[in-house]
Design a protein around this motif. Structure first.
Motif, PDB file in Angstrom:
ATOM      1  N   ALA A  82      29.995  -1.632 -23.679  1.00  0.00           N
ATOM      2  CA  ALA A  82      28.681  -0.826 -23.574  1.00  0.00           C
ATOM      3  C   ALA A  82      27.493  -1.959 -23.686  1.00  0.00           C
ATOM      4  O   ALA A  82      26.497  -1.248 -23.232  1.00  0.00           O
ATOM      5  N   ARG A  83      27.767  -3.011 -23.652  1.00  0.00           N
ATOM      6  CA  ARG A  83      26.628  -3.985 -23.258  1.00  0.00           C
ATOM      7  C   ARG A  83      26.028  -4.147 -22.007  1.00  0.00           C
ATOM      8  O   ARG A  83      26.883  -3.984 -21.113  1.00  0.00           O
ATOM      9  N   MET A  84      24.617  -4.242 -22.009  1.00  0.00           N
ATOM     10  CA  MET A  84      24.201  -4.435 -20.450  1.00  0.00           C
ATOM     11  C   MET A  84      23.577  -5.775 -20.391  1.00  0.00           C
ATOM     12  O   MET A  84      23.088  -6.334 -21.249  1.00  0.00           O
ATOM     13  N   TYR A  85      23.696  -6.534 -19.356  1.00  0.00           N
ATOM     14  CA  TYR A  85      22.870  -7.727 -18.956  1.00  0.00           C
ATOM     15  C   TYR A  85      21.834  -7.431 -18.230  1.00  0.00           C
ATOM     16  O   TYR A  85      21.858  -7.045 -17.214  1.00  0.00           O
ATOM     17  N   TRP A  86      20.628  -8.042 -18.789  1.00  0.00           N
ATOM     18  CA  TRP A  86      19.433  -7.815 -17.862  1.00  0.00           C
ATOM     19  C   TRP A  86      18.905  -8.848 -17.406  1.00  0.00           C
ATOM     20  O   TRP A  86      18.951  -9.808 -17.761  1.00  0.00           O
ATOM     21  N   GLY A  87      18.173  -8.629 -16.243  1.00  0.00           N
ATOM     22  CA  GLY A  87      17.422  -9.450 -15.462  1.00  0.00           C
ATOM     23  C   GLY A  87      15.833  -9.611 -16.181  1.00  0.00           C
ATOM     24  O   GLY A  87      15.437  -9.016 -16.919  1.00  0.00           O
ATOM     25  N   GLN A  88      15.295 -10.689 -15.466  1.00  0.00           N
ATOM     26  CA  GLN A  88      13.822 -10.946 -16.019  1.00  0.00           C
ATOM     27  C   GLN A  88      12.698  -9.903 -15.467  1.00  0.00           C
ATOM     28  O   GLN A  88      11.788  -9.698 -16.066  1.00  0.00           O
ATOM     29  N   GLY A  89      13.379  -9.107 -14.394  1.00  0.00           N
ATOM     30  CA  GLY A  89      12.095  -8.139 -13.814  1.00  0.00           C
ATOM     31  C   GLY A  89      11.424  -8.685 -12.727  1.00  0.00           C
ATOM     32  O   GLY A  89      11.166 -10.020 -12.449  1.00  0.00           O
ATOM     33  N   THR A  90      11.073  -7.768 -11.707  1.00  0.00           N
ATOM     34  CA  THR A  90       9.911  -8.274 -10.633  1.00  0.00           C
ATOM     35  C   THR A  90       9.089  -7.148 -10.550  1.00  0.00           C
ATOM     36  O   THR A  90       9.492  -5.925 -10.625  1.00  0.00           O
ATOM     37  N   GLN A  91       8.059  -7.575 -10.232  1.00  0.00           N
ATOM     38  CA  GLN A  91       6.770  -6.612 -10.268  1.00  0.00           C
ATOM     39  C   GLN A  91       6.623  -5.838  -8.943  1.00  0.00           C
ATOM     40  O   GLN A  91       6.757  -6.865  -7.907  1.00  0.00           O
ATOM     41  N   VAL A  92       6.476  -4.700  -8.724  1.00  0.00           N
ATOM     42  CA  VAL A  92       5.892  -3.774  -7.645  1.00  0.00           C
ATOM     43  C   VAL A  92       4.713  -3.201  -8.089  1.00  0.00           C
ATOM     44  O   VAL A  92       4.520  -2.455  -9.031  1.00  0.00           O
ATOM     45  N   THR A  93       3.586  -3.506  -7.106  1.00  0.00           N
ATOM     46  CA  THR A  93       2.507  -2.858  -7.287  1.00  0.00           C
ATOM     47  C   THR A  93       2.211  -2.214  -5.952  1.00  0.00           C
ATOM     48  O   THR A  93       2.105  -2.671  -4.899  1.00  0.00           O
ATOM     49  N   VAL A  94       1.708  -0.678  -6.296  1.00  0.00           N
ATOM     50  CA  VAL A  94       1.536  -0.036  -4.964  1.00  0.00           C
ATOM     51  C   VAL A  94       0.017   0.554  -4.975  1.00  0.00           C
ATOM     52  O   VAL A  94      -0.270   1.141  -6.127  1.00  0.00           O
ATOM     53  N   SER A  95      -0.517   0.152  -4.095  1.00  0.00           N
ATOM     54  CA  SER A  95      -2.181   0.510  -4.384  1.00  0.00           C
ATOM     55  C   SER A  95      -2.465   1.658  -3.063  1.00  0.00           C
ATOM     56  O   SER A  95      -1.776   1.830  -2.136  1.00  0.00           O
ATOM     57  N   LEU A  96      -3.463   2.304  -3.351  1.00  0.00           N
ATOM     58  CA  LEU A  96      -3.996   3.475  -2.190  1.00  0.00           C
ATOM     59  C   LEU A  96      -4.573   2.958  -1.087  1.00  0.00           C
ATOM     60  O   LEU A  96      -5.154   1.686  -1.137  1.00  0.00           O
ATOM     61  N   ASN A 114      11.192   3.342  -0.078  1.00  0.00           N
ATOM     62  CA  ASN A 114      10.436   3.816   1.218  1.00  0.00           C
ATOM     63  C   ASN A 114       9.592   4.679   0.637  1.00  0.00           C
ATOM     64  O   ASN A 114       9.473   5.543  -0.560  1.00  0.00           O
ATOM     65  N   HIS A 115       8.551   4.966   1.283  1.00  0.00           N
ATOM     66  CA  HIS A 115       7.345   5.867   0.762  1.00  0.00           C
ATOM     67  C   HIS A 115       6.867   5.476  -0.565  1.00  0.00           C
ATOM     68  O   HIS A 115       6.792   6.483  -1.326  1.00  0.00           O
ATOM     69  N   LEU A 116       6.668   4.489  -0.662  1.00  0.00           N
ATOM     70  CA  LEU A 116       6.408   4.064  -1.999  1.00  0.00           C
ATOM     71  C   LEU A 116       4.795   4.626  -2.487  1.00  0.00           C
ATOM     72  O   LEU A 116       3.823   4.976  -1.721  1.00  0.00           O
ATOM     73  N   GLN A 175       0.893  -1.324  -0.211  1.00  0.00           N
ATOM     74  CA  GLN A 175      -0.145   0.084   0.053  1.00  0.00           C
ATOM     75  C   GLN A 175       0.976   1.254   0.101  1.00  0.00           C
ATOM     76  O   GLN A 175       2.061   0.982   0.346  1.00  0.00           O
ATOM     77  N   ALA A 176       0.189   2.316  -0.249  1.00  0.00           N
ATOM     78  CA  ALA A 176       0.909   3.583  -0.420  1.00  0.00           C
ATOM     79  C   ALA A 176       1.538   3.972   0.753  1.00  0.00           C
ATOM     80  O   ALA A 176       0.833   3.857   1.967  1.00  0.00           O
ATOM     81  N   GLY A 177       2.847   4.429   0.835  1.00  0.00           N
ATOM     82  CA  GLY A 177       3.667   4.672   2.141  1.00  0.00           C
ATOM     83  C   GLY A 177       4.580   3.480   2.587  1.00  0.00           C
ATOM     84  O   GLY A 177       5.165   3.645   3.404  1.00  0.00           O
ATOM     85  N   ASP A 178       4.135   2.245   2.118  1.00  0.00           N
ATOM     86  CA  ASP A 178       5.050   1.234   2.661  1.00  0.00           C
ATOM     87  C   ASP A 178       6.401   1.093   2.020  1.00  0.00           C
ATOM     88  O   ASP A 178       6.624   1.888   1.139  1.00  0.00           O
ATOM     89  N   SER A 179       7.078   0.347   2.421  1.00  0.00           N
ATOM     90  CA  SER A 179       8.424  -0.068   1.744  1.00  0.00           C
ATOM     91  C   SER A 179       8.616  -1.345   1.365  1.00  0.00           C
ATOM     92  O   SER A 179       8.065  -2.398   1.984  1.00  0.00           O
ATOM     93  N   LEU A 180       9.628  -1.569   0.486  1.00  0.00           N
ATOM     94  CA  LEU A 180      10.076  -2.802  -0.150  1.00  0.00           C
ATOM     95  C   LEU A 180      11.560  -2.793  -0.470  1.00  0.00           C
ATOM     96  O   LEU A 180      11.994  -1.527  -0.559  1.00  0.00           O
ATOM     97  N   ARG A 181      12.193  -3.918  -0.221  1.00  0.00           N
ATOM     98  CA  ARG A 181      13.532  -4.076  -0.461  1.00  0.00           C
ATOM     99  C   ARG A 181      13.585  -4.844  -1.869  1.00  0.00           C
ATOM    100  O   ARG A 181      13.182  -6.263  -1.756  1.00  0.00           O
ATOM    101  N   LEU A 182      14.026  -4.575  -3.122  1.00  0.00           N
ATOM    102  CA  LEU A 182      14.419  -5.317  -3.977  1.00  0.00           C
ATOM    103  C   LEU A 182      15.893  -5.764  -4.124  1.00  0.00           C
ATOM    104  O   LEU A 182      16.766  -5.093  -3.634  1.00  0.00           O
ATOM    105  N   SER A 183      16.259  -6.929  -4.572  1.00  0.00           N
ATOM    106  CA  SER A 183      17.587  -7.348  -4.390  1.00  0.00           C
ATOM    107  C   SER A 183      17.912  -7.859  -6.025  1.00  0.00           C
ATOM    108  O   SER A 183      16.972  -8.602  -6.739  1.00  0.00           O
ATOM    109  N   CYS A 184      19.226  -7.729  -6.193  1.00  0.00           N
ATOM    110  CA  CYS A 184      19.563  -8.084  -7.608  1.00  0.00           C
ATOM    111  C   CYS A 184      20.850  -8.856  -7.500  1.00  0.00           C
ATOM    112  O   CYS A 184      21.994  -8.066  -6.990  1.00  0.00           O
ATOM    113  N   THR A 185      21.005 -10.084  -7.594  1.00  0.00           N
ATOM    114  CA  THR A 185      22.249 -10.682  -7.530  1.00  0.00           C
ATOM    115  C   THR A 185      22.622 -11.434  -9.056  1.00  0.00           C
ATOM    116  O   THR A 185      21.962 -11.674  -9.783  1.00  0.00           O
ATOM    117  N   ALA A 186      24.150 -11.172  -9.338  1.00  0.00           N
ATOM    118  CA  ALA A 186      24.642 -11.374 -10.728  1.00  0.00           C
ATOM    119  C   ALA A 186      25.667 -12.450 -10.632  1.00  0.00           C
ATOM    120  O   ALA A 186      26.461 -12.484  -9.901  1.00  0.00           O
TER     121      ALA A 186
END
Length: 118
Positions: free
Chosen positions: A104-118, A84-86, A13-24
């Protein structure tokens, strides 16, 4: 081969926090930077934050500055994005990308969804 893997997304919900991690995978001595991007539905992918692997210097987009913090864990080839304060406008798929020194090449991950609701 360098392969970033993101984790930590979810629905909050809005105002909450999340931590995303990326391991390569790969040799961290080859890393130049690890960068977070995001893409909301119908919009182009946009820069969120990056951190230099050697110096640890971070950069942020104006939209997240003061709310998000990027930090690296050298031993685990991991970068964390503390959000924070999403807000609903932070809703997007968050992608991690690794760039290597001298390339110049970048290696990309598959992505992770973040959804913030009111």
């Amino acid at each position: 081969q360098v392969q970033p893997v993101e984790s930590g997304g979810g629905s909050v919900q809005a105002g909450d926090s999340l931590r995303l991690s990326c391991t390569a995978s790969g040799r961290s001595s080859d890393f130049d930077a690890m960068t977070w991007f995001r893409q909301a539905p119908g919009l182009e992918r946009e820069f969120v934050s990056t951190i230099s692997w050697n110096s640890g210097v971070p950069y942020y987009s104006d939209s997240v500055k003061g709310r998000f913090t990027i930090a690296k864990q050298n031993a685990e080839n991991t970068v964390n994005l503390h959000m924070n304060h999403l807000q609903p406008e932070d809703t997007a798929v968050y992608y991690c990308a690794v760039s290597l020194r001298g390339s110049a090449r970048m290696y990309w991950g598959q992505g992770t969804q973040v959804t913030v609701s009111l």
